[in-house]
Every structure is written in structure tokens, then in C-alpha cells.
Design an enzyme around this catalytic site. Structure first.
Site, PDB file in Angstrom:
ATOM      1  N   ASP A   1      19.095  -6.371  41.337  1.00 39.55           N
ATOM      2  CA  ASP A   1      20.397  -6.696  41.932  1.00 39.55           C
ATOM      3  C   ASP A   1      21.062  -5.376  42.307  1.00 39.55           C
ATOM      4  O   ASP A   1      21.872  -4.831  41.561  1.00 39.55           O
ATOM      5  CB  ASP A   1      21.212  -7.465  40.884  1.00 39.55           C
ATOM      6  CG  ASP A   1      22.579  -7.887  41.394  1.00 39.55           C
ATOM      7  OD1 ASP A   1      22.812  -7.809  42.615  1.00 39.55           O
ATOM      8  OD2 ASP A   1      23.412  -8.286  40.559  1.00 39.55           O
TER       9      ASP A   1
HETATM   10  C1  SPV Z   1      26.107 -11.906  39.823  1.00 42.24           C
HETATM   11  O1  SPV Z   1      25.840 -12.969  39.308  1.00 42.24           O
HETATM   12  O2  SPV Z   1      25.407 -11.382  40.694  1.00 42.24           O
HETATM   13  C2  SPV Z   1      27.324 -11.218  39.431  1.00 42.24           C
HETATM   14  C3  SPV Z   1      27.887 -11.486  38.148  1.00 42.24           C
HETATM   15  O3  SPV Z   1      27.781 -10.378  40.177  1.00 42.24           O
HETATM   16  S1  SPV Z   1      27.183 -10.405  37.059  1.00 42.24           S
HETATM   17  O4  SPV Z   1      25.791 -10.473  37.179  1.00 42.24           O
HETATM   18  O5  SPV Z   1      27.668 -10.789  35.754  1.00 42.24           O
HETATM   19  O6  SPV Z   1      27.668  -9.079  37.431  1.00 42.24           O
HETATM   20 MG    MG Z   2      26.543  -9.848  41.725  1.00 41.95          MG
END
Ligand code: SPV
Ligand code: MG
Length: 562
Positions: A62
Site C-alpha cells: 500500500d
Molecule cells: C486503508 O485501508 O487503506 C487505510 C486505512 O488507509 S489504514 O490501512 O488503516 O491506514
Molecule cells: Mg489507505
């Protein structure tokens, strides 16, 4: 396939109204249409199109590895598959304030109800990853993105959530509050205060110091021991469970796949997987089945037709000169052309003609032809035998001297039986002296048939035929065979085999009403099938066809046909 009902609220409006209620809004993370559906079925109020989940579903971290288009496509799938509003995690907005404008346009146009933009630098890093660079853009720059987003939206109910990563990036509570205030000033509809702490203390402190009406959003991923009601008490209005569906799926898949690989047997993990039927339900197979029935053409296998057009017609000599009856022109178009056109309109494109008298005149590039050169001394069954090669699959057999309505063929093609005739109920109502009363029609005795009435509604279900032939007393008959029949694949096989067997016994042997097999008509074959126990059925029509057997028939046809 939309699952939303008629006249539902726009999702943006629904989300805003829900946000105005006192209960906190519970939001479940998803990464595609199916996980979105599962979020909905679990009873959540909205779907979080999670960057974390969508990235993971591609097998990438991510960290802005995916493009906006890839994330948008996933969010769009969730939106289409469900009736819930989708809140899309748009990371940093895919660039600067100018890029944010396009992001809002695209997400709004895709029906997404809200977007969330965070103050990380591009490319962002997931809030939880350790030992990665963690930098924020200036508060002014992020406020500019929020202003750009608010200026770009068309639907006034579309929501823009501003997220600050101040606490995760090691900034102070004061910094976090200052940033949140700047984003609220810029027009944010809600503030997401993110935290990767193990306890909710810092977000609870933030909430206690937040004095503005702009609602707060919590994502209790690491401080997971806190309840939604505790967060709501502290002032949070939206609680996002951002990635739990994905993590459950990973655990479930790992376990099932390992077991199946270990045991090398498909049912080894049956106690941990849903049956196929559950997948069918979730993806809407029942709706697919309904839509197929409603919108697709009837999916029956293709039908071929055999036109029996060998006979010579002394009655029509003056009109025909030396042409076969099939080529009799009525208002400029031959019987055969009219037949081909009606058949084609019903999806029957492969047509064969058994020719006899004047055979060289019947030639069309689209027609297959068979010749009965003994047409003078033989009947329809002998002609059918000439085209025995065609008796495979679904086959329509029809006389060459009839003109008929499209509806007649359409009804017949829907019949489920193996041998089905078209019969005309109007025969009983013909006034004395009319064609049917003069000619010797092929009559049909139907099983359990009602008396024919002047107001006629064809029977919905095919009727069983008890007898068919030219020598049935009129008082016993219910209807007239119009010279069109349909054989199913099985029906064709039965007819082929019966014909072979009869021919093997000799063409000169009598068959039903006929003194010999070679002079026999279709009705003799049909009666023979009935006698052998083969069910023969009929679909009813009331007129809708004309047989041209005499000059009077020709005149009648001329006045009736266009
Ligand atoms: C996501 O789900 O991509 C978020 C929330 O941004 S977190 O992963 O908790 O940052
Ligand atoms: Mg996110």
C-alpha cells in the site's frame, strides 16, 4: 446488474443523512465487488474502498504503487455490486491539488459517495509500515487539495474527508489539531484522525480537544480493543474497520489451500469453505437465470425445414402452365418465396425442398433440393424418404402448397413434444359449401378436447392426438391437420427408424389408410407412430393458413394475402 431498487436516494444523500443520525456510522473495508457485497450482507452502513486492501488484492504494498484508474475500478465494482454508499480511500489524491480535481470528477462520476485524502507526501506509505520514509506535505498544501476537491464536486452531497497522518508521522497533538482545523477551514466534510498506537488514548484525546461541528472519523486497526460506542461517546461519527475482511479471507484461503495441497484431495477442506451454491448466490446466478429467461431469445437448437413440393396439380394447370405448385404466384410472390420468408422470420434458415414435377424450375442458392422423380405414382411419405438425410435434429416438415402466418410456426417451435402437428380448430366453424366442407381434409381426434367454440383461445399446452387421417368421420374429429409438423431430435430419430423399418418390409405394403407405403401420406405415418405408442401432440391454431388446392383457394388467397 443493479441491486438498487426503484426511486432510491442518491448514495451521497443517503450517506449524508445517515451521518446526521446519532448512531455512529460503521464502515467495512473491501477491495472488490464481492468483498463489498459481504460488507453489505454483514450489515455495515457503508463500504470503505481501502487502498490497503485493493493494493493487497493486486499483491503489492500500500504505497501508491497502483494507479488511480486501478483503485477507481475496484471502488466502482463495489459501488455497482451493492446498494451501500462507498467511501473511497484516495490516498494523497493522486498528485497535487490539480490532480485532485480530476480525482473528484472521476470518483463522483462513478457513483462513489465520498472520498478521503490524506496529508502524506506522494508516494504515500501505509500508516503501519515500519522503517519506511514518513513525510507529510505542508498543512497549506493539503488544505489546497481539500479546497480543490470541494470546488470540483458537482453533487452537493458528495463528501470530502480530510485525513491527517500527523500523529503517525511523529508530530504533536497540537500539530494534528492545527492541521485538522486548517482542513476543516478548507471545507472538509469530516476529519479522519489516524493513529497507529496500540491504544485509543491519542485519538480519544484528539476528540476531546476537537471543538468544531465537523465530524470525526476513526480507523481502529491498531487500537483495536476499543468499541464503536466508546469512540462514539468521545465524539467520533464514523468508525472504519478497514481491512478485516481481507485478513479473514487470507487466513481462510491459507488454511484451505494448504490442507488441499497436503491431502491432494478436493474435499479435504470442505469444513472450511462455502459450497459453490453460496458463490452462485453472492454473484447473482438466480438473477442471471431470470434475465436469460426474460431477455434472451428462446434458446432452442436450430431447426431445419423440409418442404414436400413434388406433386403435380391438375386443378391449377391454367394458372401454373408447366410450373410446380410451389411456384404459383399470388400477388407477385410465389408460395415457396412466402414460405421461405415466414420460416426465416421464425429463425428457420436451412430449408430443403423435395422437388418432383417441374423440378428444374425450383432452384435457389440457399435451398437444398432432393428429387422425387416418381412423383406421379407416390405420396408425401415417399417424398419425405427422398430427403431422409435431413431427418436429423429438430425438423419442420410442411406441404408445399400452404401459406401460413408467422405465429403458427412460432407456436409450433415452442412445443415441447417429439412429434407435434399444427391443427386448425376453425375447421368445425367453416360454413357449408366452403373449402373445408368440400375438400376431404385430414382430420384429427384429440384427447380430452373441449368442443370448439366461436370464441377461441388456443390451448396453452399441446394436446395429445388420438387419431389422424382422411377417413375420420367429421362427427368424431376436433380439428384439421394443416400440413405442418415439428419433430424434435428424438422425433426425427423415431421417424427415420420407422421409415427404414417400413421400407425394409416393402413399398407395396399397406400403411394405415393407404393401400401402399409408396402412396402413403404424412398422416399415415403419423397414425402409424400413434399405433406404435409414440406420443403425437398438436398445437392449435384458428385459421392463420391457406392451402391452395383449387382455383377457389387461389382466389381466396389472392384476396387475403398482402
Ligand atoms: C486503508 O485501508 O487503506 C487505510 C486505512 O488507509 S489504514 O490501512 O488503516 O491506514
Ligand atoms: Mg489507505
Amino acid at each position: 446488474m443493479s441491486t438498487s431498487g426503484p426511486a432510491t436516494l442518491r448514495k451521497t444523500t443517503a450517506l449524508r443523512r445517515r451521518l446526521a443520525e446519532s448512531r455512529p456510522l460503521l464502515v467495512g473495508g473491501a477491495h472488490n465487488g464481492l468483498s463489498g457485497k459481504l460488507v453489505q450482507e454483514a450489515g455495515f452502513d457503508a463500504i470503505w474502498a481501502s487502498g490497503f486492501e485493493i493494493s493487497a488484492s493486486f499483491g503489492v504494498p500500500d504505497a501508491n504503487i497502483l494507479t488511480m484508474a486501478e483503485n477507481l475500478e475496484a471502488a466502482r465494482a463495489m459501488n455497482t455490486a451493492t446498494t451501500l454508499p462507498v467511501i473511497a480511500d484516495c490516498d494523497t489524491g493522486y498528485g497535487n491539488a490539480v490532480n485532485v480535481i480530476r480525482t473528484v470528477q472521476e470518483y463522483e462520476a462513478s457513483g462513489i459517495a465520498a472520498i478521503c485524502i490524506e496529508d502524506n507526501v506522494f508516494p504515500k506509505r501505509c500508516s503501519f509500515y515500519s522503517e519506511v520514509k514518513r513525510e507529510l506535505v505542508s498543512s497549506e498544501e493539503h488544505a489546497g487539495k481539500i479546497r480543490a476537491a470541494k470546488s470540483a464536486q458537482r453533487d452537493p452531497d458528495f463528501l470530502v474527508i480530510a485525513r491527517t497522518e500527523a500523529l503517525n508521522a511523529g508530530w504533536s497533538m497540537e500539530d494534528a489539531l492545527a492541521r485538522a482545523n486548517a482542513y476543516a477551514d478548507a471545507g472538509a466534510d469530516a476529519i479522519l484522525i489516524h493513529s497507529k498506537a496500540k491504544t485509543p488514548d491519542e485519538v480519544l484525546e484528539f476528540a476531546s480537544r476537537w471543538k468544531r461541528p465537523v465530524p470525526l472519523v476513526a480507523v481502529p486497526t491498531t487500537y483495536k480493543g476499543v468499541s464503536a460506542s466508546r469512540l462514539a461517546e468521545a465524539g467520533f461519527r464514523i468508525v472504519i474497520y478497514a481491512n478485516h475482511g481481507l485478513r479473514a479471507a487470507i487466513r481462510g484461503m491459507q488454511s484451505a489451500l494448504r490442507t488441499i495441497r497436503e491431502k491432494a484431495q478436493a474435499d479435504a477442506a470442505d469444513d472450511r469453505i462455502v459450497p459453490l451454491e453460496e458463490v452462485y448466490r453472492l454473484v447473482g446466478v438466480p438473477e442471471l437465470q431470470r434475465d436469460e429467461k426474460t431477455f434472451l431469445p428462446v434458446g432452442a437448437p436450430p431447426v431445419r425445414a423440409v418442404v414436400l413440393a413434388a406433386g403435380y396439380q391438375p386443378h391449377l394447370k391454367a394458372l401454373l402452365r408447366d410450373a410446380p405448385k410451389s411456384l404459383l404466384e399470388i400477388k407477385g410472390r410465389t408460395i415457396l418465396a412466402r414460405q421461405l420468408e415466414t420460416l426465416a422470420a421464425c429463425g428457420v434458415a436451412q430449408v430443403s425442398v423435395v422437388r418432383g414435377f417441374g423440378k428444374e424450375r425450383i432452384q435457389l442458392p440457399t435451398l437444398r433440393t432432393y428429387d422425387n422423380d416418381r412423383y406421379e405414382s407416390t405420396g408425401e411419405l415417399y417424398s419425405l424418404g427422398c430427403a431422409a438425410k435431413e431427418l436429423t435434429g429438430r425438423v419442420l416438415c410442411l406441404y408445399g402448397d400452404i401459406v401460413f402466418d408467422r405465429a403458427v410456426i412460432q407456436r409450433l417451435l415452442e412445443a415441447p413434444g417429439d412429434v407435434t402437428l399444427v391443427v386448425d380448430r376453425s375447421w368445425r366453424d367453416e360454413p357449408p359449401g366452403s373449402r373445408a366442407a368440400e375438400a376431404a381434409p385430414d382430420l384429427v381426434v384429440e384427447k380430452d378436447s373441449r368442443p370448439a367454440g366461436r370464441r377461441f383461445v388456443p390451448s396453452a399446452a399441446p394436446i395429445d392426438v388420438v387419431r389422424v387421417g382422411g377417413r375420420i368421420p367429421a362427427a368424431e374429429a376436433h380439428s384439421e391437420f394443416i400440413g405442418i409438423l415439428l419433430l424434435s431430435e428424438k422425433g426425427s430419430k423415431v421417424v427415420r427408424e420407422t421409415l427404414d423399418e417400413l421400407v425394409a418390409k416393402g413399398w407395396d405394403r399397406p400403411l394405415q389408410e393407404s393401400p401402399s407405403l409408396e402412396r402413403a401420406g404424412l398422416t399415415d405415418l403419423l397414425q402409424e407412430l400413434i399405433a406404435r405408442g409414440q406420443p403425437v401432440q398438436a398445437v392449435e391454431t384458428y385459421k392463420g393458413w391457406i392451402e391452395i388446392d383449387s382455383f377457389e383457394d387461389y382466389q381466396r388467397a389472392w384476396s387475403m394475402l398482402s
